[in-house]
Design an enzyme around this catalytic site. Structure first.
Site, PDB file in Angstrom:
ATOM      1  CG  HIS A  14      -1.209  -4.574  15.778  1.00  0.00           C
ATOM      2  ND1 HIS A  14      -0.911  -3.342  15.250  1.00  0.00           N
ATOM      3  CD2 HIS A  14      -0.928  -5.477  14.795  1.00  0.00           C
ATOM      4  CE1 HIS A  14      -0.477  -3.495  13.999  1.00  0.00           C
ATOM      5  NE2 HIS A  14      -0.489  -4.783  13.703  1.00  0.00           N
ATOM      6  CD  GLU A  52      -3.321   0.933  13.029  1.00  0.00           C
ATOM      7  OE1 GLU A  52      -3.193  -0.121  12.362  1.00  0.00           O
ATOM      8  OE2 GLU A  52      -4.183   1.796  12.771  1.00  0.00           O
ATOM      9  CB  SER A  90      -2.899  -6.774  11.883  1.00  0.00           C
ATOM     10  OG  SER A  90      -4.258  -6.595  12.050  1.00  0.00           O
ATOM     11  CG  ASN A  91      -2.394  -5.980   5.949  1.00  0.00           C
ATOM     12  OD1 ASN A  91      -2.474  -6.430   4.823  1.00  0.00           O
ATOM     13  ND2 ASN A  91      -1.225  -5.655   6.509  1.00  0.00           N
ATOM     14  CB  CYS A 146      -0.863  -0.004   1.255  1.00  0.00           C
ATOM     15  SG  CYS A 146       0.179   0.038   2.747  1.00  0.00           S
TER      16      CYS A 146
HETATM   17  C1  2E7 Z   1       1.202   0.054   9.078  1.00  0.00           C
HETATM   18  C2  2E7 Z   1      -0.120  -0.023   9.381  1.00  0.00           C
HETATM   19  O1  2E7 Z   1       3.250  -4.061   8.395  1.00  0.00           O
HETATM   20  P1  2E7 Z   1       1.876  -4.631   8.221  1.00  0.00           P
HETATM   21  O2  2E7 Z   1       1.745  -6.076   8.007  1.00  0.00           O
HETATM   22  O3  2E7 Z   1       1.036  -4.111   9.459  1.00  0.00           O
HETATM   23  P2  2E7 Z   1      -0.283  -4.689  10.187  1.00  0.00           P
HETATM   24  O4  2E7 Z   1      -0.816  -3.494  10.896  1.00  0.00           O
HETATM   25  O5  2E7 Z   1      -1.210  -5.189   9.156  1.00  0.00           O
HETATM   26  O6  2E7 Z   1       0.162  -5.735  11.153  1.00  0.00           O
HETATM   27  O7  2E7 Z   1       1.188  -3.967   6.952  1.00  0.00           O
HETATM   28  C3  2E7 Z   1       1.389  -2.658   6.546  1.00  0.00           C
HETATM   29  C4  2E7 Z   1       0.862  -1.689   7.536  1.00  0.00           C
HETATM   30  C5  2E7 Z   1      -0.457  -1.715   7.886  1.00  0.00           C
HETATM   31  N1  2E7 Z   1      -0.922  -0.899   8.805  1.00  0.00           N
HETATM   32  C6  2E7 Z   1       1.702  -0.810   8.146  1.00  0.00           C
HETATM   33 CL1  2E7 Z   1      -0.761   0.986  10.549  1.00  0.00          CL
HETATM   34 FE1  F3S Z   2      -1.027   0.733   4.470  1.00  0.00          FE
HETATM   35 FE2  F3S Z   2      -1.405   2.899   5.883  1.00  0.00          FE
HETATM   36 FE3  F3S Z   2      -3.381   1.265   5.371  1.00  0.00          FE
HETATM   37  S1  F3S Z   2       0.377   1.566   5.966  1.00  0.00           S
HETATM   38  S2  F3S Z   2      -2.478  -0.746   5.204  1.00  0.00           S
HETATM   39  S3  F3S Z   2      -2.275   2.507   3.899  1.00  0.00           S
HETATM   40  S4  F3S Z   2      -3.017   2.405   7.236  1.00  0.00           S
END
Ligand code: 2E7
Ligand code: F3S
Length: 316
Positions: A129, A131, A229-230, A17
Site C-alpha cells: 500500500h 502509505e 484501504s479504509n 476526511c
Molecule cells: C490518504 C491516507 O485514498 P484513500 O482511499 O486511501 P487508503 O489509504 O484508504 O487506501 O482514502 C483517503 C486517504 C486515506 N489515507 C488518503 Cl494516508
Molecule cells: Fe484522511 Fe488523513 Fe485519515 S487522508 S483517512 S485524515 S490519515
C-alpha cells in the site's frame, strides 16, 4: 405498482476526511496557479471519480516520478511518499507540492524520531500500500520491519527486542490492529508506541458508525474504490459486526440488486475518498425502487480541517 418500504440507515460521519479535502484542493489550486498539465504522483486519493474529474481539468496521473517532466509541477498524493521521492524531485530541480495528509506526516516524524533514538521500527500495515511504502521509506531500506497479522509478530527477527518501537498505517481496522499491538507487546514487552495506534480520527469514526448500524441492516453498502484501504476495512467491519451482506460499490451501477432481493433495511456509508455525489447517486437508485425512509446513524461529529497553503510555493 407500489414500491416496497425500505429503511435506509445513513452513517455519519462518512465520506471525505480533512486530508482528502486538502489534497484535492491542492491539485485544484496548482492547476489554477500553474495551468495544465500538473502532474500527480499516484492517484491523489483512491477514487476513480475524483481522479477522472481532476484529469478533465488537466491533471496527469503517473505512478513514477520518472514519468514527470522537469518543467512541470508535480504533486505527491495524500498517502505520502518515501524520502527518496522529494529527494529525486529536488535533484532534478522540479517544482513539487506535497499533499501528504498531515496525520501521515506526523507518523513519518514519529518513525524518524524513534529511529534517531536508537529504536528499530516495526510498522503495522499492508504490504504494497502506498502509505506503508511511504512510511517505511522514511528510513533506509531494511530498517523497518513490516507486520500485517498477529501471526507475523511471532516470525519477525529484530536486532534487539528491548529497543523497538512501532507505528501503524492510518486506515487499519481498529480491532484487528489492537490484536497485532497486543501480540507485539506480549512478545516485546519493552516496545514503545503511540497511545494506542496511529489510526486517524476519520478511520475511527467511520468504523464506529458502521458498527452502530450493522446489526440493524439486512445489507450494507460502502461507497468506495477497490484500492481504497479504509473503504475495504469498512466492508469488513460491517460484516464482523453482524451484517449478513456487506459490499463495496464504486457507484450506483455497481449495485447487485439481485443479491438485495427481499431486504427491508440497508445501511450506507462511504470511505474517506468517496465523494458525496456518489452517495446521493446510490440513495437515488434505492428511491427509484423502494419507498425509502432515511435514518441517519450519527456516532460522532467531525470538525477537523487542514489548512491548504493559500499560495502554493515551490520548495526551496
Ligand atoms: C490518504 C491516507 O485514498 P484513500 O482511499 O486511501 P487508503 O489509504 O484508504 O487506501 O482514502 C483517503 C486517504 C486515506 N489515507 C488518503 Cl494516508
Ligand atoms: Fe484522511 Fe488523513 Fe485519515 S487522508 S483517512 S485524515 S490519515
Amino acid at each position: 405498482m407500489s414500491k416496497p418500504p425500505l429503511t435506509l440507515y445513513l452513517a455519519a460521519p462518512r465520506g471525505f476526511c480533512a486530508g482528502v479535502d486538502r489534497a484535492i484542493k491542492i491539485v485544484e489550486m496548482a492547476l489554477q496557479k500553474w495551468g495544465a498539465p500538473v502532474y500527480v504522483r499516484h492517484e491523489i486519493v483512491h477514487n476513480k471519480f475524483v481522479v477522472d474529474g481532476l484529469r478533465d481539468k488537466g491533471a496527469v496521473f503517473v505512478e513514477d516520478l520518472k514519468d514527470c517532466p522537469e518543467d512541470r509541477p508535480v504533486i505527491f498524493s495524500a498517502h505520502g511518499v518515501p524520502k527518496s521521492v522529494p529527494a529525486e524531485a529536488a535533484q532534478r530541480q522540479m517544482v513539487y507540492v506535497d499533499a501528504t495528509c498531515p496525520l501521515v506526516s506526523k507518523v513519518h516524524i514519529e518513525a524518524q524520531r524513534h529511529s534517531e533514538n536508537g529504536l528499530q521500527m516495526v510498522m503495522i500495515g499492508h504490504a504494497g500500500h502506498p502509505e506503508t511504502i511511504g512510511t517505511m521509506g522514511q528510513l533506509p531500506e531494511g530498517e523497518v520491519v513490516l507486520v500485517e497479522t498477529p501471526e507475523d509478530v511471532a516470525k519477525i527477527e529484530v536486532r534487539n527486542p528491548d529497543k523497538l518501537a512501532y507505528v501503524t498505517q492510518t486506515t487499519l481496522s481498529i480491532d484487528d490492529t489492537a490484536d497485532i499491538v497486543a501480540a507485539l507487546q506480549a512478545r516485546f514487552p519493552a516496545i514503545v508506541g503511540p497511545h494506542k495506534e496511529d489510526i486517524c480520527y476519520a478511520t475511527t469514526n467511520r468504523q464506529e458508525a458502521v458498527k452502530a448500524m450493522a446489526q440493524n441492516c439486512d445489507a450494507m453498502l460502502v461507497v468506495g474504490a477497490p484500492n481504497s484501504s479504509n473503504s475495504r476495512r469498512l466492508v469488513e467491519v460491517g460484516a464482523k459486526a453482524g451484517c449478513r451482506y456487506s459490499q463495496l460499490v464504486q457507484r450506483a451501477d455497481n449495485i447487485d440488486w439481485r443479491a438485495l432481493e427481499g431486504i427491508t433495511s440497508i445501511g450506507i456509508t462511504a470511505g474517506a475518498s468517496a465523494p458525496e455525489v456518489l452517495v446521493n447517486e446510490v440513495i437515488d437508485a434505492f428511491r427509484a425502487r423502494y419507498e425509502v425512509t432515511v435514518e441517519t446513524v450519527q456516532t460522532a461529529v467531525e470538525n477537523v480541517e487542514f489548512k491548504v497553503p493559500r499560495v502554493l510555493r515551490a520548495p526551496a
